[in-house]
Design a protein around this motif. Structure first.
Motif, PDB file in Angstrom:
ATOM      1  N   VAL A 176      42.255  14.279 -16.460  1.00  0.00           N
ATOM      2  CA  VAL A 176      41.452  15.301 -15.764  1.00  0.00           C
ATOM      3  C   VAL A 176      40.020  15.291 -16.300  1.00  0.00           C
ATOM      4  O   VAL A 176      39.046  15.258 -15.533  1.00  0.00           O
ATOM      5  CB  VAL A 176      42.074  16.717 -15.936  1.00  0.00           C
ATOM      6  CG1 VAL A 176      41.114  17.801 -15.469  1.00  0.00           C
ATOM      7  CG2 VAL A 176      43.380  16.816 -15.168  1.00  0.00           C
ATOM      8  N   PHE A 217      36.578  29.380 -13.714  1.00  0.00           N
ATOM      9  CA  PHE A 217      37.515  28.263 -13.940  1.00  0.00           C
ATOM     10  C   PHE A 217      37.736  27.894 -15.408  1.00  0.00           C
ATOM     11  O   PHE A 217      38.447  26.941 -15.707  1.00  0.00           O
ATOM     12  CB  PHE A 217      37.006  27.021 -13.197  1.00  0.00           C
ATOM     13  CG  PHE A 217      36.716  27.242 -11.740  1.00  0.00           C
ATOM     14  CD1 PHE A 217      37.706  27.698 -10.890  1.00  0.00           C
ATOM     15  CD2 PHE A 217      35.465  26.994 -11.223  1.00  0.00           C
ATOM     16  CE1 PHE A 217      37.448  27.910  -9.555  1.00  0.00           C
ATOM     17  CE2 PHE A 217      35.187  27.201  -9.880  1.00  0.00           C
ATOM     18  CZ  PHE A 217      36.188  27.657  -9.038  1.00  0.00           C
ATOM     19  N   TRP A 235      36.456  14.284 -14.505  1.00  0.00           N
ATOM     20  CA  TRP A 235      35.291  15.179 -14.459  1.00  0.00           C
ATOM     21  C   TRP A 235      34.034  14.459 -14.960  1.00  0.00           C
ATOM     22  O   TRP A 235      32.987  14.531 -14.315  1.00  0.00           O
ATOM     23  CB  TRP A 235      35.533  16.425 -15.322  1.00  0.00           C
ATOM     24  CG  TRP A 235      36.501  17.409 -14.746  1.00  0.00           C
ATOM     25  CD1 TRP A 235      37.005  17.415 -13.475  1.00  0.00           C
ATOM     26  CD2 TRP A 235      37.088  18.529 -15.412  1.00  0.00           C
ATOM     27  NE1 TRP A 235      37.872  18.472 -13.320  1.00  0.00           N
ATOM     28  CE2 TRP A 235      37.938  19.170 -14.471  1.00  0.00           C
ATOM     29  CE3 TRP A 235      36.989  19.063 -16.696  1.00  0.00           C
ATOM     30  CZ2 TRP A 235      38.672  20.312 -14.809  1.00  0.00           C
ATOM     31  CZ3 TRP A 235      37.710  20.211 -17.021  1.00  0.00           C
ATOM     32  CH2 TRP A 235      38.536  20.815 -16.078  1.00  0.00           C
ATOM     33  N   LEU A 254      46.288  25.188 -10.348  1.00  0.00           N
ATOM     34  CA  LEU A 254      45.559  24.356 -11.315  1.00  0.00           C
ATOM     35  C   LEU A 254      44.855  23.181 -10.621  1.00  0.00           C
ATOM     36  O   LEU A 254      43.721  22.844 -10.939  1.00  0.00           O
ATOM     37  CB  LEU A 254      46.531  23.846 -12.386  1.00  0.00           C
ATOM     38  CG  LEU A 254      45.910  23.070 -13.538  1.00  0.00           C
ATOM     39  CD1 LEU A 254      44.885  23.888 -14.283  1.00  0.00           C
ATOM     40  CD2 LEU A 254      46.991  22.585 -14.497  1.00  0.00           C
ATOM     41  N   GLN A 255      45.550  22.568  -9.653  1.00  0.00           N
ATOM     42  CA  GLN A 255      44.957  21.418  -8.949  1.00  0.00           C
ATOM     43  C   GLN A 255      43.681  21.818  -8.212  1.00  0.00           C
ATOM     44  O   GLN A 255      42.700  21.077  -8.212  1.00  0.00           O
ATOM     45  CB  GLN A 255      45.966  20.817  -7.977  1.00  0.00           C
ATOM     46  CG  GLN A 255      46.902  19.851  -8.679  1.00  0.00           C
ATOM     47  CD  GLN A 255      47.792  19.108  -7.730  1.00  0.00           C
ATOM     48  OE1 GLN A 255      48.075  19.587  -6.637  1.00  0.00           O
ATOM     49  NE2 GLN A 255      48.252  17.941  -8.141  1.00  0.00           N
ATOM     50  N   THR A 274      41.725  24.305  -9.010  1.00  0.00           N
ATOM     51  CA  THR A 274      40.716  24.572 -10.040  1.00  0.00           C
ATOM     52  C   THR A 274      40.087  23.270 -10.519  1.00  0.00           C
ATOM     53  O   THR A 274      38.859  23.156 -10.607  1.00  0.00           O
ATOM     54  CB  THR A 274      41.379  25.317 -11.228  1.00  0.00           C
ATOM     55  OG1 THR A 274      41.955  26.512 -10.744  1.00  0.00           O
ATOM     56  CG2 THR A 274      40.371  25.649 -12.309  1.00  0.00           C
ATOM     57  N   GLU A 275      40.941  22.279 -10.789  1.00  0.00           N
ATOM     58  CA  GLU A 275      40.433  20.986 -11.274  1.00  0.00           C
ATOM     59  C   GLU A 275      39.546  20.309 -10.231  1.00  0.00           C
ATOM     60  O   GLU A 275      38.519  19.722 -10.559  1.00  0.00           O
ATOM     61  CB  GLU A 275      41.612  20.077 -11.641  1.00  0.00           C
ATOM     62  CG  GLU A 275      42.309  20.502 -12.912  1.00  0.00           C
ATOM     63  CD  GLU A 275      43.714  19.959 -13.043  1.00  0.00           C
ATOM     64  OE1 GLU A 275      44.346  20.226 -14.071  1.00  0.00           O
ATOM     65  OE2 GLU A 275      44.202  19.281 -12.107  1.00  0.00           O
TER      66      GLU A 275
END
Lengths: 259, 156
Positions: free
Chosen positions: A64, A36, A68, A122-123, A125-126
């Motif tokens: 983002v 990732f 995290w 991408l979503q 992955t995030e």
């Protein structure tokens, strides 16, 4: 590894817990970097990136990274909350095993998602990085909490600083002869080495078996839970045998008394 | 007790507000969709050549770098939804590869048919322009900067 708390823990308890959890953290971090492009066992870099994204006005990326960091914080919060609130109800072992079980569930869900649903958006992955950060927050919170902050296994910044301080102290004979300082240095070196080893092994495994590496990390964590479960079962068995022997001898005394 | 409630509330609000921003804002993955024209190749750090500062690559340098890359001479990069990228060269020949955004949307990964992977660092992306670096290492920024301008639909 899991059944003792704070000052009741021995050096070998911390050594075992520290080395195995550091091994799993190293594995998770390297997988996340390869798969990732994001670190998941440490957040120092994320704080720097958060500041950078805010200063550049990249609000999406900043949000983002904030998410995290919050999830890592949340993991640590939940972990310690369980440890301090449930130990009187469930006992030390269970209250320490629950956070590890939650970590296993998180990593297992990431592995299963990658196996069945991951389309590399991408979503996704995030989200997966967020789950892994939450899992690492849980682990770091647990190890730090139950070892009275002497074991932190998901990042090596503090550990490397401590090692630097210890090595400089060892230039004086009186510190070299201090058994506690030597033990501390050994513990830190073993944690760092196991973290590295975990990273190297998972890097190799991920290239060859992909997402299945997550299941191996889960097995390592299950090993931590089972290790103490085995010891507790053994202790209970011995105690039961001892009680049985005691009750038998009491019976004999009673019989002798009656005759 | 009040402290616990306040801390939980704060943590949950941070998580929810970040999640809200993420869901409502345009992600780099959305912004990249469309046709992009390669505008320039530059060194990331300006080099001093014979007392003059020149950051642009000459033709020879570009071709030397491109020897190690699969994106040869592509002038137009057309990113489509679903991960398809069409690379159109100067002689109008096309090549199709798969693209994905990784990390927090700062990595552009190109996946070729022969399983070759190429990673770029998305340095800056807006509706009209995009700057990407060759990504060699996570901790070190790329050495070559590619700048793109978005083509309007009527020109595309």
């Amino acid at each position: 590894m899991l059944r003792k708390f704070s000052e009741f823990r021995s050096y070998s308890d911390n050594l075992r817990l520290g080395s195995i959890t550091a091994f799993s953290a190293g594995m998770v971090n390297v997988i996340s970097v390869i798969a990732f492009f994001a670190f998941t066992s440490n957040v120092t870099g994320h704080y720097a990136i958060l500041a950078q994204e805010i200063s550049k006005g990249n609000w999406y990326q900043a949000a983002v990274v904030l998410l995290w960091v919050s999830l890592f914080l949340g993991g640590s919060f939940v972990s310690n909350l369980i440890v301090i609130h449930s130990s009187s109800l469930l006992g030390r072992y269970l209250s320490h095993a629950i956070p590890i079980s939650m970590e296993i569930l998180c990593l297992l869900s990431v592995g299963l998602y990658m196996q069945h649903y991951y389309t590399q958006t991408l979503q996704e992955t995030e989200m997966l990085v967020g789950i892994m950060l939450f899992a690492m927050g849980i682990q770091n919170g647990l190890t730090a909490s139950i070892s009275n902050f002497s074991v932190k296994t998901t990042h090596l910044t503090g550990l490397t600083t401590d090692l630097g301080i210890l090595f400089s102290m060892f230039t004086k004979k009186k510190y070299r002869n201090d058994i506690n300082l030597v033990k501390r240095a050994k513990l830190l070196i073993i944690i760092a080495s196991m973290y590295m080893l975990g990273g190297v092994i998972s890097g190799y495994l991920y290239i060859n078996i992909g997402y299945k590496t997550f299941y191996i990390v889960c097995c390592v964590l299950v090993g931590i839970i089972l290790y103490d479960f085995y010891h507790i079962s053994l202790l209970k068995l011995n105690l039961r045998k001892q009680n049985k022997a005691n009750s038998l001898s009491q019976k004999e005394i009673y019989n002798i008394g009656n005759s | 007790m009040r402290l616990i409630v306040v801390s939980i509330f704060l943590l949950v609000s941070i998580i929810l507000s970040s999640a809200f921003i993420v869901s409502e804002s345009s992600s780099p993955e959305d912004l990249i969709i469309g046709k992009w024209e390669e505008v320039s190749w530059e060194y990331e750090r300006i080099n001093n050549h014979y007392g003059t500062f020149d950051s642009e690559f000459d033709e020879h340098q570009q071709s030397e770098i491109r020897q190690n890359l699969l994106v040869h001479e592509a002038e137009i990069w057309h990113f489509e939804k679903g991960g398809k990228l069409s690379l159109t060269n100067t002689d109008q020949t096309k090549r199709h590869v798969q693209w994905t955004a990784k990390g927090r949307g700062h990595i552009l990964e190109l996946n070729y048919e022969d399983a070759f992977l190429e990673d770029y660092h998305i340095q800056d992306i807006t509706k009209d322009s995009m700057v990407i670096h060759f990504n060699f290492d996570l901790q070190v920024r790329g050495i070559v900067k590619l700048t793109f301008a978005k083509l309007q639909e009527k020109n595309a």
